[in-house]
Scaffold this motif. Structure first.
Motif, PDB file in Angstrom:
ATOM      1  N   UNK A 279       3.221 -11.085   7.503  1.00  0.00           N
ATOM      2  CA  UNK A 279       3.699  -9.826   8.074  1.00  0.00           C
ATOM      3  C   UNK A 279       4.358  -8.963   7.011  1.00  0.00           C
ATOM      4  N   UNK A 280       5.174  -9.598   6.148  1.00  0.00           N
ATOM      5  CA  UNK A 280       5.838  -8.853   5.073  1.00  0.00           C
ATOM      6  C   UNK A 280       4.803  -8.297   4.098  1.00  0.00           C
ATOM      7  N   UNK A 286       0.885  -1.752   3.562  1.00  0.00           N
ATOM      8  CA  UNK A 286       0.840  -0.476   4.271  1.00  0.00           C
ATOM      9  C   UNK A 286       1.718   0.560   3.588  1.00  0.00           C
ATOM     10  N   UNK A 287       2.896   0.149   3.099  1.00  0.00           N
ATOM     11  CA  UNK A 287       3.791   1.080   2.394  1.00  0.00           C
ATOM     12  C   UNK A 287       3.152   1.579   1.095  1.00  0.00           C
ATOM     13  N   UNK A 294      -0.084   9.452  -0.146  1.00  0.00           N
ATOM     14  CA  UNK A 294       0.780  10.623  -0.265  1.00  0.00           C
ATOM     15  C   UNK A 294       0.743  11.201  -1.672  1.00  0.00           C
ATOM     16  N   UNK A 295       0.706  10.287  -2.663  1.00  0.00           N
ATOM     17  CA  UNK A 295       0.645  10.749  -4.053  1.00  0.00           C
ATOM     18  C   UNK A 295      -0.659  11.480  -4.328  1.00  0.00           C
ATOM     19  N   UNK A 296      -1.764  10.946  -3.801  1.00  0.00           N
ATOM     20  CA  UNK A 296      -3.051  11.609  -3.992  1.00  0.00           C
ATOM     21  C   UNK A 296      -3.071  12.985  -3.328  1.00  0.00           C
TER      22      UNK A 296
END
Length: 303
Positions: A279-280, A286-287, A294-296
């Protein structure tokens, strides 16, 4: 993943609660078996001296007593089965019941009618479930039997062997119980109590000389008084042996259950840790994936 982790945690809590119960039952059985061993040891001197007295009377007289005389053609027999009121004792009851059934089959092959007397709810339930007839039963004292309990059990058995076959009497009396050998070993035993075989009564010592007695009012009256006590003491000792064996079997079964619960908890803990790690890892992925997207997107807008 979160749902799977919750399932593992719920199962761990459930098994942990079960482990606490089995551990407590193990400790209780361990304390009871010590007390039962002491009672077995305490009953031995009385049984030994009573056996010597019966042996002396029977060998020192020429009385043909009904409790020491073999029937010419025995046709009926009584079997006393000692089981327990409670379970959770491994194969304790199963072994005793199996020995009783084997004895019954052997007696029936010899052409004898068998009446079954049972001590303990487990044995009674086994016979009732199979719709087998029970001549007499007793419950409620198998964990801590007293001498009065042994007298209550012996009374109808002695009455049956003193009756004629035509009146519902029996020619032989057998007992099936579990002998306490050690904490790890308990053995189902079958013994014939009556008619009494003098050659098999008590331990034989080389050079032993039995005292000579004068019997008053008669040797037969003395046998009438001694032999019922002898049967009661044998049944009492068998009840104590059975109780000690049951507690030892319970202790061993509960220890095995506790160990198995511990192993299951370890396995579930590893699975829960693996699920939590997955899960971690998934959350980190996912992060990272979101940050990369977001950077792209930011780089594209700058162009």
């Amino acid at each position: 993943m979160g749902a799977q982790l919750r399932v593992y945690k719920r199962r761990i809590r459930s098994v942990t609660a079960t482990k606490k119960i089995t551990k407590a039952m193990e400790m209780i059985a361990a304390s009871r078996v010590v007390k039962a061993q002491r009672k077995v040891a305490a009953s031995k001197p009385y049984e030994t001296e009573l056996t010597r007295a019966v042996k002396a009377v029977a060998t020192g007289s020429n009385v043909d007593h009904p409790l020491t005389t073999e029937a010419k053609n025995p046709t009926r027999a009584a079997v006393l089965l000692l089981s327990s009121d409670r379970g959770l004792a491994g194969a304790f009851n199963a072994n005793a019941i199996k020995a009783a059934e084997q004895l019954t089959e052997r007696l029936q092959r010899e052409g004898k009618d068998v009446e079954t007397f049972i001590v303990g709810r487990r044995g009674i339930a086994h016979y009732n479930f199979r719709e087998r007839e029970i001549a007499g039963s007793w419950t409620g004292f198998t964990d801590q039997p007293t001498y009065q309990d042994a007298k209550n059990v012996a009374a109808p058995l002695l009455e049956a062997i003193e009756k004629d076959d035509a009146d519902g009497g029996v020619d032989e009396l057998f007992i099936v119980y579990t002998e306490f050998v050690s904490m790890m070993t308990q053995v189902a035993k079958t013994e014939r109590l009556l008619p009494l075989n003098i050659d098999e009564v008590g331990e034989k010592h080389e050079g032993e000389i039995l005292p000579l007695y004068d019997f008053e009012p008669s040797a037969e009256d003395v046998l009438d008084a001694l032999l019922p006590r002898y049967v009661e003491s044998r049944i009492y000792n068998a009840l104590l042996q059975s109780a000690a064996s049951k507690h030892a079997a319970t202790r061993r079964a509960m220890k095995s259950a506790t160990d198995n619960a511990g192993d299951l908890i370890d396995n579930l803990t590893r699975l829960a840790n693996a699920a939590r790690q997955a899960e971690i890892t998934q959350e980190i992925s996912e992060i990272v994936g979101g940050a990369s997207a977001l950077a792209d997107a930011t780089a594209g807008s700058d162009r």
